[in-house]
Design a protein around this motif. Structure first.
Motif, PDB file in Angstrom:
ATOM      1  N   GLU A 216      61.887  44.255  23.528  1.00  0.00           N
ATOM      2  CA  GLU A 216      60.749  44.722  22.917  1.00  0.00           C
ATOM      3  C   GLU A 216      60.667  45.040  21.550  1.00  0.00           C
ATOM      4  OE1 GLU A 216      59.736  48.007  25.933  1.00  0.00           O
ATOM      5  OE2 GLU A 216      58.923  46.443  26.936  1.00  0.00           O
ATOM      6  N   ILE A 217      59.868  44.253  20.687  1.00  0.00           N
ATOM      7  CA  ILE A 217      59.754  44.204  19.357  1.00  0.00           C
ATOM      8  C   ILE A 217      58.708  44.635  18.665  1.00  0.00           C
ATOM      9  CG2 ILE A 217      60.477  42.490  17.480  1.00  0.00           C
ATOM     10  CD1 ILE A 217      61.652  40.610  19.857  1.00  0.00           C
ATOM     11  N   LEU A 218      58.645  45.242  17.570  1.00  0.00           N
ATOM     12  CA  LEU A 218      57.546  45.618  16.791  1.00  0.00           C
ATOM     13  C   LEU A 218      57.621  45.339  15.549  1.00  0.00           C
ATOM     14  CD1 LEU A 218      57.501  49.457  18.274  1.00  0.00           C
ATOM     15  CD2 LEU A 218      55.692  47.763  18.821  1.00  0.00           C
ATOM     16  N   LEU A 219      56.621  44.926  14.819  1.00  0.00           N
ATOM     17  CA  LEU A 219      56.694  44.547  13.329  1.00  0.00           C
ATOM     18  C   LEU A 219      55.558  45.132  12.864  1.00  0.00           C
ATOM     19  CD1 LEU A 219      58.180  42.927  10.874  1.00  0.00           C
ATOM     20  CD2 LEU A 219      56.498  41.102  11.597  1.00  0.00           C
TER      21      LEU A 219
ATOM     22  N   ASP B 217      55.810  35.233  11.540  1.00  0.00           N
ATOM     23  CA  ASP B 217      54.717  34.292  11.523  1.00  0.00           C
ATOM     24  C   ASP B 217      53.214  34.888  11.484  1.00  0.00           C
ATOM     25  OD1 ASP B 217      56.762  32.551  11.505  1.00  0.00           O
ATOM     26  OD2 ASP B 217      56.394  31.558  13.251  1.00  0.00           O
ATOM     27  N   GLN B 218      53.175  35.483  12.487  1.00  0.00           N
ATOM     28  CA  GLN B 218      51.932  36.121  12.566  1.00  0.00           C
ATOM     29  C   GLN B 218      51.401  37.173  11.635  1.00  0.00           C
ATOM     30  OE1 GLN B 218      51.140  34.940  15.727  1.00  0.00           O
ATOM     31  NE2 GLN B 218      48.845  35.747  16.041  1.00  0.00           N
ATOM     32  N   MET B 219      52.456  37.638  10.994  1.00  0.00           N
ATOM     33  CA  MET B 219      52.052  38.573   9.907  1.00  0.00           C
ATOM     34  C   MET B 219      51.985  37.967   8.505  1.00  0.00           C
ATOM     35  SD  MET B 219      51.780  41.983   9.419  1.00  0.00           S
ATOM     36  CE  MET B 219      52.829  43.218  10.356  1.00  0.00           C
TER      37      MET B 219
ATOM     38  N   VAL C 139      48.492  44.903  17.586  1.00  0.00           N
ATOM     39  CA  VAL C 139      48.222  43.434  18.098  1.00  0.00           C
ATOM     40  C   VAL C 139      49.179  42.749  19.147  1.00  0.00           C
ATOM     41  CG1 VAL C 139      47.547  41.191  17.369  1.00  0.00           C
ATOM     42  CG2 VAL C 139      46.751  43.166  15.760  1.00  0.00           C
ATOM     43  N   LYS C 140      48.975  42.345  20.023  1.00  0.00           N
ATOM     44  CA  LYS C 140      49.896  41.810  21.120  1.00  0.00           C
ATOM     45  C   LYS C 140      50.054  40.371  21.034  1.00  0.00           C
ATOM     46  CE  LYS C 140      47.870  45.397  23.018  1.00  0.00           C
ATOM     47  NZ  LYS C 140      46.505  45.884  22.630  1.00  0.00           N
ATOM     48  N   VAL C 141      51.352  39.710  20.754  1.00  0.00           N
ATOM     49  CA  VAL C 141      51.668  38.569  20.843  1.00  0.00           C
ATOM     50  C   VAL C 141      52.408  37.906  22.184  1.00  0.00           C
ATOM     51  CG1 VAL C 141      53.074  36.721  19.413  1.00  0.00           C
ATOM     52  CG2 VAL C 141      51.992  38.801  18.283  1.00  0.00           C
ATOM     53  N   GLU C 142      51.952  37.248  22.841  1.00  0.00           N
ATOM     54  CA  GLU C 142      52.436  36.689  24.298  1.00  0.00           C
ATOM     55  C   GLU C 142      53.611  35.557  23.824  1.00  0.00           C
ATOM     56  OE1 GLU C 142      54.195  36.548  27.020  1.00  0.00           O
ATOM     57  OE2 GLU C 142      52.546  38.304  27.230  1.00  0.00           O
ATOM     58  N   THR C 143      54.648  35.915  24.083  1.00  0.00           N
ATOM     59  CA  THR C 143      55.949  35.007  23.493  1.00  0.00           C
ATOM     60  C   THR C 143      55.866  33.766  24.567  1.00  0.00           C
ATOM     61  OG1 THR C 143      57.413  36.209  24.794  1.00  0.00           O
ATOM     62  CG2 THR C 143      57.495  36.422  22.400  1.00  0.00           C
TER      63      THR C 143
END
Ligand code: FES
Length: 677
Positions: free
Chosen positions: A390-393, A549-551, A620-624
């Motif tokens: 589980e990853i948080l940035l 990328d999202q950031m 903000v959730k990113v669905e891999t």
């Protein structure tokens, strides 16, 4: 209040004000909003209200405190000192009255909201603000002419004596109330839990009960279940225990357990029973270890990933196995601990942290609470490494989250000589780049394998296999020693110049330890081991890269490795492998079991529960699983450390050999050719 009333100044808070002469220190503290504890409500029994008055000149405050600023030592204090002892200079705040200007220090143990300092320097302290408080109360006796229930008279007394309005209680505690009131002569100590809509009576004892009382912080993982038994008053961890999740027999990783539930009628219920039984066993074990009655555990906090969350609550996790990965419920839950079969105090409440998304659970929310990326100025990547990473940035401006299916390789599963971290498992590895000879350490022994006494020290456990941190170090060391190329290919004895590389069909394996002469195993790192770790680390890296990328960033400023396993990963080896994006090595730290710490924070601090609920709504959730770029990142991350991304911080610290054996040979040939020419 007039200007001639005595001035009272409390330290360390600095709160000050004038109170009429004769006001008890405890009452003055309450009127000025000073944090001064009390269980007995000023009856001179609990000693939680101890203060240290100062005397002499206090130029900073502009007052001089005379010897008689407080009323003389009284009989209640004398009795307390004789029976239980009172340190020199201490007074009971409920007994000492303010007669003249005075400076009063409230020592940490008399503050309800004191801080529990965490061991890591960069970690925030836990401020105690427990949901459960003990309060002694005198209740009116029943009167035939004014009929009312015992509970109603208790609620009225708590409102009048403690300001607790709107008390509620369930049958479990009401069943004990009448006996306690009569046995205590209409004086009872109440445990009042204030975290939900209304304060709730959760336990009751006849007369004065000093505690201690406890809370349980549980981190329910897919592989292990860990719990901390905490003193709700002091914040101390009294005992910690863990056991394997018995659901492993239904599937090693989360998705195989979801599949088990989908393919077998009653499978979800079977897994629910298994995990609830284990939680009960763990509770009994931890209470036995601390030598306490489990009925003194007055509340619990649970964190877990979404699948464990559903199974613990008795919810079929089938929807979590398919897009759009809908949770049955994502918000925080306030339940009775008995609803999931936890054998605590009969009316003990259970708080379940909110889940972030279908694949990012309450455990990730707990990590966010513990590591607080939302309070960081630096862009911080937090990875909780387990069978599912589980990853948080994030930083102060925003926080993103995703999960990535790393599989169990990082825990030593799917590795030829792999085993779980246990005595006898190789956990550290070094390979000499010149001789290609290894040395290693095993769990349960502080010596390296080439140090005198190692054989004797490990004779008891033997050398049984290699655990997750060991395999990561072994492969990273093999890469640094030129035994494995950037593509993950293990070289031959001839290519790498060591007889430790053994042919295995069309591939090769590195012999780390040969115990066969004494009946032990031969421990090798095989080509398929390297491939398994490459797959796991690519998934981890790709998840992190997707969030970057999202950031809209190419670099992170800080990396925190969380999870019990994260505590054992060496940052340098993790970066050589390319598990994590490049970042200065001294900015890669381990947070240990951050999910468990987050659970502990939520247990001790009610405001932290509101904080994490608000934070989860903002993340903000990113669905891999549905992001097309995930696959691209996954493929590029297969190389060690990476096919295309630069690792400048790593390059400054470590010189890696040529990316492939052919390139190495070509380079050598080229060099020879150039010299010849
Ligand atoms: Fe309990 Fe003072 S408040 S002894």
């Amino acid at each position: 209040m007039s200007e001639t009333d005595p001035l009272v100044i409390f330290t360390p808070s600095g709160k000050r004000g004038r109170v009429p002469a004769g006001t008890p220190v405890l009452a003055a503290a309450r009127s000025l909003g000073v944090d001064l504890d009390s269980v007995c409500g000023g009856r001179g029994i609990c000693s939680r209200c101890q203060v240290s008055p100062g005397t002499g000149a206090f130029p900073r405050h502009g007052i001089t405190v005379t010897q008689d600023a407080l009323s003389p030592w009284n009989a209640v204090e004398e009795r307390y000192r004789e029976k239980r002892g009172l340190a020199a200079g201490r007074r009971l705040g409920c007994q000492a009255r303010i007669e003249a200007d005075v400076v009063i220090d409230v020592p940490p143990e008399s503050q309800v909201h004191r801080q529990v300092v965490r061991k890591r320097a960069e970690a925030r302290a836990i401020t105690l603000d427990p949901a459960t408080r003990l309060q002694l109360v005198e209740v009116a006796e029943p009167d035939m002419h004014e009929p009312s229930g015992d509970f109603e008279r208790l609620a009225a007394a708590l409102a009048a004596q403690w300001g607790v309005e709107g008390l509620v209680a369930g049958p479990a505690v009401l069943a004990a109330l009448q006996g306690a009131l009569r046995k205590g002569g209409w004086s009872v100590t109440c445990a009042v839990h204030s975290a939900g809509a209304a304060p709730e009576l959760t336990a009751v004892w006849p007369g004065y009960f000093a505690g201690p009382v406890y809370g349980l912080a549980i981190d329910l993982g897919s592989t292990t279940i860990a719990a901390h038994l905490c003193d709700l008053h002091s914040g101390e961890v009294r005992a910690s225990a863990g056991l394997m999740n018995p659901q492993i027999r239904f599937g090693e990783d989360l998705m195989s357990r979801v599949s088990y539930a989908m393919m077998n009628a009653g499978g979800a219920a079977e897994m629910t029973r298994a995990v609830r039984t284990a939680l009960g066993t763990l509770t009994a074990e931890i209470a036995a270890e601390a030598e306490i009655d489990p009925a003194l555990i007055l509340e619990a906090v649970l964190v877990c990933n979404p699948v464990m969350h559903h199974l613990a609550l008795g919810i079929d996790p089938a929807e979590l196995g398919q897009a759009p990965f809908a949770l049955a419920v994502s918000g925080a839950l306030n339940l009775a601990a008995s609803e999931i079969g936890l054998p605590l105090a009969p009316a003990a409440p259970l708080y379940v942290l909110p889940c972030i998304a279908g694949h990012v659970g309450a455990d990730a929310a707990a990590v966010a609470l513990s590591e607080a990326p939302d309070r960081s100025d630096e862009l911080m990547l937090v990875v909780d490494v387990g069978t599912n990473a589980e990853i948080l940035l994030g930083n102060r401006s925003r926080v993103l989250a995703c999960s990535s299916p790393t599989g169990p390789a990082f825990e030593g599963a799917q590795i030829s000589s792999g085993q779980r971290a246990a005595p006898g498992a190789i956990e550290r590895v070094e390979i000499d780049p010149a001789t290609k000879e290894p040395r290693f350490r095993v769990i349960g022994c502080d010596l390296w394998s080439d140090e005198p006494g190692f054989a004797e020290a490990t004779a008891g456990t033997g050398i049984t296999g290699i655990c997750g941190s060991g395999i990561i170090e072994a492969i990273a060391e093999m890469r640094m020693a030129g035994l494995v190329d950037a593509g993950g290919l293990i070289g031959s004895a001839e290519q790498a110049g060591t007889a430790r590389l053994l042919p295995e069909g069309r591939t090769h394996a590195y012999l780390l330890h040969d115990g066969s002469a004494s009946g032990g195993p031969r421990i090798t790192v095989t080509q398929s081991d390297v491939r398994a770790i490459q797959l796991a680390k690519s998934a981890l890296y790709a998840g992190a890269r997707l969030l970057m990328d999202q950031m809209g960033v190419e670099r992170v400023e800080r990396v925190v490795l969380a999870g019990a396993f994260g505590a054992h990963i060496s940052p340098r080896h993790a970066m050589v492998l390319g598990m994590i994006p490049d970042c200065p090595l001294d900015k890669v730290t381990s947070a240990g079991n951050a999910a468990g710490t987050g659970a502990r924070i939520a247990l001790h601090n009610v405001a932290a529960r509101r904080e994490v609920e608000a934070l989860v709504r903002r993340i903000v959730k990113v669905e891999t699983a549905v992001e097309p770029r995930f696959q691209e990142h996954f493929v590029a991350a297969n190389a060690i450390p990476h096919a295309t991304d630069a690792f400048p911080s790593l390059a400054a610290a470590v010189t890696l050999p040529a990316p492939s054996f052919n390139a190495a040979r070509g380079g050598a040939e080229g060099g020879r050719r150039r010299r010849r020419g």
